[in-house]
Design an enzyme around this catalytic site. Sequence first.
Site, PDB file in Angstrom:
ATOM      1  CD  GLU A 165    -128.422  68.201  44.716  1.00  0.00           C
ATOM      2  OE1 GLU A 165    -127.521  67.788  45.491  1.00  0.00           O
ATOM      3  OE2 GLU A 165    -129.151  69.169  45.010  1.00  0.00           O
ATOM      4  CD  GLN A 209    -115.602  57.902  56.569  1.00  0.00           C
ATOM      5  OE1 GLN A 209    -116.183  58.973  56.657  1.00  0.00           O
ATOM      6  NE2 GLN A 209    -116.177  56.800  56.119  1.00  0.00           N
ATOM      7  N   GLY A 210    -110.930  58.514  56.730  1.00  0.00           N
ATOM      8  CA  GLY A 210    -110.125  59.096  55.657  1.00  0.00           C
ATOM      9  C   GLY A 210    -110.558  58.529  54.324  1.00  0.00           C
ATOM     10  CD  GLU A 228    -122.055  56.943  57.482  1.00  0.00           C
ATOM     11  OE1 GLU A 228    -122.649  57.873  56.952  1.00  0.00           O
ATOM     12  OE2 GLU A 228    -120.829  56.752  57.377  1.00  0.00           O
ATOM     13  CB  SER A 236    -115.701  63.698  61.504  1.00  0.00           C
ATOM     14  OG  SER A 236    -116.560  64.028  60.471  1.00  0.00           O
ATOM     15  CB  SER A 251    -114.148  62.747  51.385  1.00  0.00           C
ATOM     16  OG  SER A 251    -115.405  62.192  51.595  1.00  0.00           O
TER      17      SER A 251
END
Lengths: 313, 313, 376, 376
Positions: C357, C126-127, C244, C161, C129
């Site tokens: 949060e 995955q790309g 997901e 990852s 973040s």
Amino acid sequence: MNLDLSDEQSQILDAAEALLQAEYPLSRLRSGAAEDLTRLVEFGLFGLGLAGEDGSDLLTEALLHARLGRHLLTPSTLAAAVAARLAAQAGDDALASRIADGALPVSAGVATGGDLLLCDAPGATMAVWREGDTLRWGPCDSGAAAPPAGGGLPLTRTPRPAGAATAPSAPWQLLVAAQLLGTAEAALDLSVAYARTREQFGRPIGAFQAIKHHCADMALGVAMVSAQLDFAALALEAGQEDADFQIAALARLAPRIALRNARMAIQIHGGIGFSDEADAHLILKQAHRLGQLLLPADLMALDAPLTPLNRSS
Amino acid sequence: MNLDLSDEQSQILDAAEALLQAEYPLSRLRSGAAEDLTRLVEFGLFGLGLAGEDGSDLLTEALLHARLGRHLLTPSTLAAAVAARLAAQAGDDALASRIADGALPVSAGVATGGDLLLCDAPGATMAVWREGDTLRWGPCDSGAAAPPAGGGLPLTRTPRPAGAATAPSAPWQLLVAAQLLGTAEAALDLSVAYARTREQFGRPIGAFQAIKHHCADMALGVAMVSAQLDFAALALEAGQEDADFQIAALARLAPRIALRNARMAIQIHGGIGFSDEADAHLILKQAHRLGQLLLPADLMALDAPLTPLNRSS
Amino acid sequence: MDLTPSPDDHRFRQRARDWLGANAPRHRAPAGGAGARQAATAWLARCHAAGWSGLAWPRDWGGQGLSADRLLIWYEEYARTGAPSPLDCTFVGLHHAGPTLIALGSEAQKAFHLPRILQGQSIWCQGFSEPGAGSDLASLRTSGRVEGDILVVNGQKIWSSYAEDADYQELLIRTEPGSARHRGLSWVICDMRAPGITVRPIANMAGETHFAEVFYDDVRIPLSNVVGGLHNGWATAMTTLGFERKTAAMALQLDLSVRVERLIAEAGAAPGSALAETLADLRAEAAGLRAMTWRSVLREGGTPFDGSLVRLTFAELAQRVHRLAAELLGPESLLQGPVMTDYFESYSETIAGGTAEIQRNIIAERILGLPREGRA
Amino acid sequence: MDLTPSPDDHRFRQRARDWLGANAPRHRAPAGGAGARQAATAWLARCHAAGWSGLAWPRDWGGQGLSADRLLIWYEEYARTGAPSPLDCTFVGLHHAGPTLIALGSEAQKAFHLPRILQGQSIWCQGFSEPGAGSDLASLRTSGRVEGDILVVNGQKIWSSYAEDADYQELLIRTEPGSARHRGLSWVICDMRAPGITVRPIANMAGETHFAEVFYDDVRIPLSNVVGGLHNGWATAMTTLGFERKTAAMALQLDLSVRVERLIAEAGAAPGSALAETLADLRAEAAGLRAMTWRSVLREGGTPFDGSLVRLTFAELAQRVHRLAAELLGPESLLQGPVMTDYFESYSETIAGGTAEIQRNIIAERILGLPREGRA
């Protein structure tokens, strides 16, 4: 009665802090180099418990170990401090001196099954270790490297020496707890510094109440353990009746707060917090390690200092 | 398999909710008048467990009791629902009908020492009560008023009847837990409504993260208990092997979440929250009362549905 | 509502149990390196050969087309067997990229990629973040400049990852210069062997290197690799994350109940002891989490944010379970081992994919309707 | 640092213990009504007669001038004896208004009020909070219009403890029209029998009516009743609250350790049981709170906000102690009784005088230096 630091105590602590900041920054832990305690030996850290030394009271020593804890010093500092004291009490001044002078390194460890697990002790020949709820000390065989959980300080597994001497637990508990307090403070300091500078959604994350309240919780824990450390050290030093109680309360509080603060520090750091690249996880692992060295404290078996007065009515 | 409400279930619940909002607003609890269950009797609430009734499945009944819990109905609703069911199962249709018709009020209680404490039962002649971890039911003497903690519903103390019948605990646990879920929901609803409107420092307090996160925690608890209630009711209704486990898990979760949410509701309300003038404390006291009616659940003595498969390697 | 299994459901569960019992690897795979990829793809190939891969994918694309309740049953048996974590290097392909391509990809994209993913022949990462953006996906800055039929990509991604192992990446970039927030993004298929890509692994606190930073220096990607429309990447990414939150999360959530049972079996706590009470709490909450998982999958309606409730419940419970497991090791917890690795890795649960949060903000604002304010 | 008691300290402790053991009432006073006032003033008079009232007040004003460490010893023995809670109707006079007058009052104010307070002849209440303002004291709106040498007061106060019993009130009002926030306030002595004052008791959730709303309708107060300077009330009020945070809080904090010991003695928990572990946690934290209390009193320096740490620690621990005490009652907790009353009343600990949320903001912003933002 007062709870202010004496000028002498302040001076010793300031000098220690300056030394620690200069010589033992957390960044040293990434170098993979073995911990070099020479500068602390020169400082006289391991001779504090010996007769005739200045500043030899337990409180000052505990406060110094809190500073060490803040810099995540090897648990060998605990082992050396306590072993020097034990050697002197046993009348073996030569041994005490060799330990205090750094000529004979001492390791800290914990018994498991038939073995000792020693922290940071390649080639150790003497150790202070926990066996269940007993503290022991004495010579040990040098052991084989064992892979430490999560990396970091080397770990050694060696056969548990038979018939080793037992040692009074109170000073050990006090100093281990002091280092745990230090880790709790380190977690707070690191978190506050990060929360002030790291921005998300256009603001420093420390402006968000959730982060603020995490930090406040950490400060509450530090305030409690720190006050209890003073109380316990003073009671032990003065030989007061409630010393065992105060030490047991301290030993119950310190590891919990240290671990909780370290967990919160990781959370506050976000993604980088669970990577190897922030220091937060080093604090967690140190708190965990120190927690294993601490003897379990049966606080409920002791009399409390503030018991109710029963007045038949 | 599905977890959607059927149209019929939705209709019953909507009708109940309309009735509860019209006839049982929380404000009724300030009037000091005795709880009048006539409208719920007319609704058929206490006949749901009887043979031949529509919508008689345990899930629908549990969901209805969750609605009752939300409106802080007297625990007598639990006692009547369960006693009617027990009477029918014992073949005493006449008794079952009298209870379902509201002709014979039944109280809920708990044994303590040689006595029963009955909730909201002036002049009761029949009760369902907890004795330690056993559920009993049967006739009881009318007792003397006893002052309830924190005011509210009347409390009666009466001698514990000897030799009363035991009753299967699962449906009781299910319905008490359902009402506890209702109180947890009531606490959440009340808090969210207050946080949206009450202003401090120039903003609705619900704009502050601390309040938001309290409300989120309450919602997390409600979501868990609510899902577990469905699971437990369906398992019990279908006579599945894991029914006891699901009920025990529910009985462990429901009172904790209900009490925690009620505590948070008081905190979110600030000053008015611990006064008698907000409803938050009524929710707390109801959750506490229901918690005492619930049998302790020995979850660890039961087999879990998802046990690991042991494969020798 | 009805959870009574049909005779077919029973047979399906038994069939899954039997196959998993006979075929699931008995040993934990290596945590990283070539051995990890080899173990993951071998296991996927074995599943595929027996008709157990792409369980939620449609049959038209080689999947099993299982209904939601069958998926629940499968993952329960999967957890009971102690089969390998689905969170290995095949995860992004099977649970993110594959479903996204099925939903929004071109016929050519599907025909090329889907069979490779299903059989473990291509690994995806995955790309999404970026450093500095954290959970605030809409603030991403990695750019794709359109030059003819090519996107020229520059920038940096983080927390990718298995990027070291990957053949392809689902890459979210800003393709409309000067666009802000959710607008002007595109979701593209990035060939990880393209020139200009540099992967720098990041060790996590357990010492594992699943994660990496990825640097893009004039990386050229054909416009035909865009999925879901140029400048429409936010919608595509939300589709990806939606997958997901459903099928993949399910596996982990159900697995937690089994982990609690393992812990209970190993702990042998005396009745009434403090440990027994702690375990009973975990057991009750794991039961509640399981019920929440089933409901999140088997109930229609609700808001798209309801997943935050299950996700956060799972994250915080998982951390407590792993923490207790580590504590119970006593002094042995100083030594490396799978329990400690899982414990350290569990710290990511309340951080990755939106911190606890942020999840609480979402619950409060989107589900409960409390007034919005800045976020943390 | 040194906590070793001197022989004089020992003698003082013994003297306090002996006197309290012989003189403290053995029964809990009525919670409200005339009986409560009568019990409180009788106990104060008894203390006064034996030289045990105004312990922290200077000797010049009839106090005992005790040093901080002697106060700690006194309140420890006080708690051990189970003497009446200092939080009765004499509290505001002894711990708020009296010390404020000593610090900032005129000679006439001191000469008139201080002896009456010390001997329990006049009861004071507080008039700081207002409806809608909550903990945000600076937003108060009750006004005092200066007319010659008179202040004409209009408005409303809330959470005024023992207002029904009180003879005087420490009243904080806005005397400068149009002033904002901390400016333009005055701290005045209000005669509770003045025309135009209406007191409406508010029952708390335990059913007690310590609190009241107070309404002011053209209440005329002489300007000579201002304490600490006209329009300078914020500074005076901070002085008042400073006293509360020191001597009065000390008594309650130390009392909590003794309550924990009573709970332990009554619970008789089996070693290793979950209950024993819970009690051990409370015991350790009570010990920590005691150490914090001593340190807050016996250490110079620190910030004026350090009190928030002790205060909040006390508040949350007190709630847990009372909650466990209530739980241990089992079914008997359905019945009215002192344990349940204390439990219900403990809900105010994290609300009154600044909620736990506000205390955490203060700790984060004022002690830790995190950036300020709105408050809750």
